[in-house]
Scaffold this motif. Structure first.
Motif, PDB file in Angstrom:
ATOM      1  N   ALA A   1      33.305  19.305  -3.134  1.00  7.63           N
ATOM      2  CA  ALA A   1      33.969  20.420  -1.428  1.00  7.63           C
ATOM      3  C   ALA A   1      34.768  20.756  -1.040  1.00  7.63           C
TER       4      ALA A   1
ATOM      5  N   LEU B   1      32.812  18.949   7.099  1.00  8.42           N
ATOM      6  CA  LEU B   1      31.711  18.520   6.498  1.00  8.42           C
ATOM      7  C   LEU B   1      30.150  18.882   7.696  1.00  8.42           C
TER       8      LEU B   1
ATOM      9  N   ALA C   1      31.451   8.444   6.656  1.00  7.00           N
ATOM     10  CA  ALA C   1      31.621   8.915   5.108  1.00  7.00           C
ATOM     11  C   ALA C   1      31.193   7.325   3.529  1.00  7.00           C
TER      12      ALA C   1
ATOM     13  N   THR D   1      30.904  18.398  10.423  1.00  6.68           N
ATOM     14  CA  THR D   1      30.442  16.974  11.580  1.00  6.68           C
ATOM     15  C   THR D   1      30.929  17.340  12.942  1.00  6.68           C
TER      16      THR D   1
ATOM     17  N   THR E   1      26.651  17.264  -2.561  1.00  8.80           N
ATOM     18  CA  THR E   1      27.442  18.649  -1.904  1.00  8.80           C
ATOM     19  C   THR E   1      28.869  18.667  -0.774  1.00  8.80           C
ATOM     20  N   ARG E   2      28.516  17.110  -0.486  1.00  4.78           N
ATOM     21  CA  ARG E   2      29.415  16.960   0.153  1.00  4.78           C
ATOM     22  C   ARG E   2      30.823  15.300  -0.408  1.00  4.78           C
TER      23      ARG E   2
ATOM     24  N   PRO F   1      28.322  11.925   3.597  1.00  4.02           N
ATOM     25  CA  PRO F   1      29.494  12.471   3.184  1.00  4.02           C
ATOM     26  C   PRO F   1      29.789  11.521   2.559  1.00  4.02           C
ATOM     27  N   CYS F   2      30.616  11.398   1.316  1.00  4.92           N
ATOM     28  CA  CYS F   2      32.116  10.616   0.500  1.00  4.92           C
ATOM     29  C   CYS F   2      33.490  11.283  -0.360  1.00  4.92           C
TER      30      CYS F   2
ATOM     31  N   VAL G   1      25.035   9.514  -1.655  1.00  6.02           N
ATOM     32  CA  VAL G   1      26.073  10.957  -0.830  1.00  6.02           C
ATOM     33  C   VAL G   1      25.437  11.664  -1.168  1.00  6.02           C
ATOM     34  N   ASP G   2      25.642  12.815  -0.055  1.00  9.02           N
ATOM     35  CA  ASP G   2      24.620  13.613  -0.649  1.00  9.02           C
ATOM     36  C   ASP G   2      26.138  14.512  -2.114  1.00  9.02           C
TER      37      ASP G   2
END
Length: 328
Positions: free
Chosen positions: A190, A322, A119, A324, A160-161, A88-89, A157-158
């Motif tokens: 997101a 996320l 992240a 997680t 979508t996140r 994630p970012c 990085v994803d």
């Protein structure tokens, strides 16, 4: 007439009593504050399994906009991305009333999410008012977001996140960037995490009037100075909702939103109103009003019990967003 104010949390009140407060914010005071040493990011990275690098991206007018990238060690490398899931970012916008601060301001907050989720944290050094005015600040931030989306694979990085986040002025800019991305249809976001955000240039709410006069962490008068600096004399009808997000007529279609604020601060009412309007538009928002908390309490005094609770609650929200596992 002086309005009564909610009482401060006892621990925060004691800590605040030992802190020198700025009596006012004007051009001379701003010049002095800007000369103070920058945030020492190296000490925050000590002991962390993190890598730090700098890039510069051009703003729409060609002005270079610095971005600081903090990644878990070995993330974002070509030899690592093939074997590791994309991270994630968190895209961070710093506070400072739109007139001060830098990309390392309050960076300890998102670095906790690097620790918790692995992240990638990207922080933007947007231009400041009064040198930059109008939509320049939010446009700089949006340009950084576009760069992240365009370089997601390189960053590990994803796409979508990607979560946009910020505190105070940075929270307002994060809200403006989210509105802009929604209206332009890109990039995908997101969620938005807005910490005591600066959302309304009108500065007329009950909480704004409660925190008028005298020295403080952030008063109505300081808020007016910041808004005058960024608006550059624009009339109310000329102010963009991307700059003053409370003006947005439609809050539908926004990503999941987290808003927190203190009961004893100038932004309390505009922040709670923003969350309420997201609900009214059918959106998802989580709102926390921390009883007895003043503006920026958890950044100034992270060791306080209420600060630790606020930070832990934000992290738990991010964990859910996320997907997680919730940190212990």
């Amino acid at each position: 007439m002086t309005l009564p104010r909610p009482a401060l949390d006892p621990e925060l009140s004691e800590l605040l009593a030992g802190m020198p407060l700025v009596p006012q914010l004007d051009a001379d005071t701003l010049a002095h504050l800007r000369r103070l040493p920058p945030t020492p990011v190296e000490s925050l990275l000590a002991g962390r399994s993190a890598e730090h690098r700098e890039v510069t991206v051009p703003a729409e007018d060609g002005t270079p906009i610095p971005l600081s990238i903090f990644s878990p060690a070995h993330a974002g490398r070509a030899d690592a991305t093939a074997t590791a899931a994309a991270a994630p970012c968190v895209y961070w916008m710093h506070g400072g009333g739109m007139v001060m601060g830098d990309r390392f301001s309050q960076i300890d907050i998102p670095l906790e999410w690097l620790d918790a989720f692995g992240a990638v944290v990207v922080s933007v050094d947007y231009r400041l008012a009064p040198e930059a005015t109008g939509t320049a600040l939010v446009d700089d931030c949006h340009r950084g977001l576009r760069w992240i989306a365009e370089h997601a694979a390189e960053l590990g990085v994803d796409p979508t996140r990607i979560v946009v986040a910020g505190a105070s002025a940075g929270g307002g800019l994060a809200a403006g960037v989210t509105l802009l991305a929604r209206d332009l249809g890109t990039p995908a976001i997101a969620g938005q995490l807005l910490i005591c955000p600066m959302l309304d240039h009108r500065n007329t709410s009950t909480s704004s009037r409660q925190y008028s006069g005298g020295p403080g962490v952030w008063t109505r008068e300081m808020n007016a100075f910041g808004w005058r600096a960024v608006l550059g004399g624009a009339a109310d009808g000329e102010v963009s909702p991307y700059v003053s997000p409370a003006l947005a007529g439609d809050l539908a279609g926004l990503p999941a939103t987290y808003v927190d604020t203190g009961s004893a601060e100038v932004f309390r009412d505009e922040d709670t109103d923003y969350a309420t309007r997201i609900w009214a538009a059918g959106g998802q928002a989580e709102l926390h009003v921390w009883s007895g908390a003043f503006h920026g309490f958890d950044a100034l005094f992270p060791q306080a019990r209420l600060s630790a609770t606020a930070r832990r609650t934000r992290t738990a929200w991010l964990a859910r967003l996320l997907s997680t596992p919730d940190p212990a």
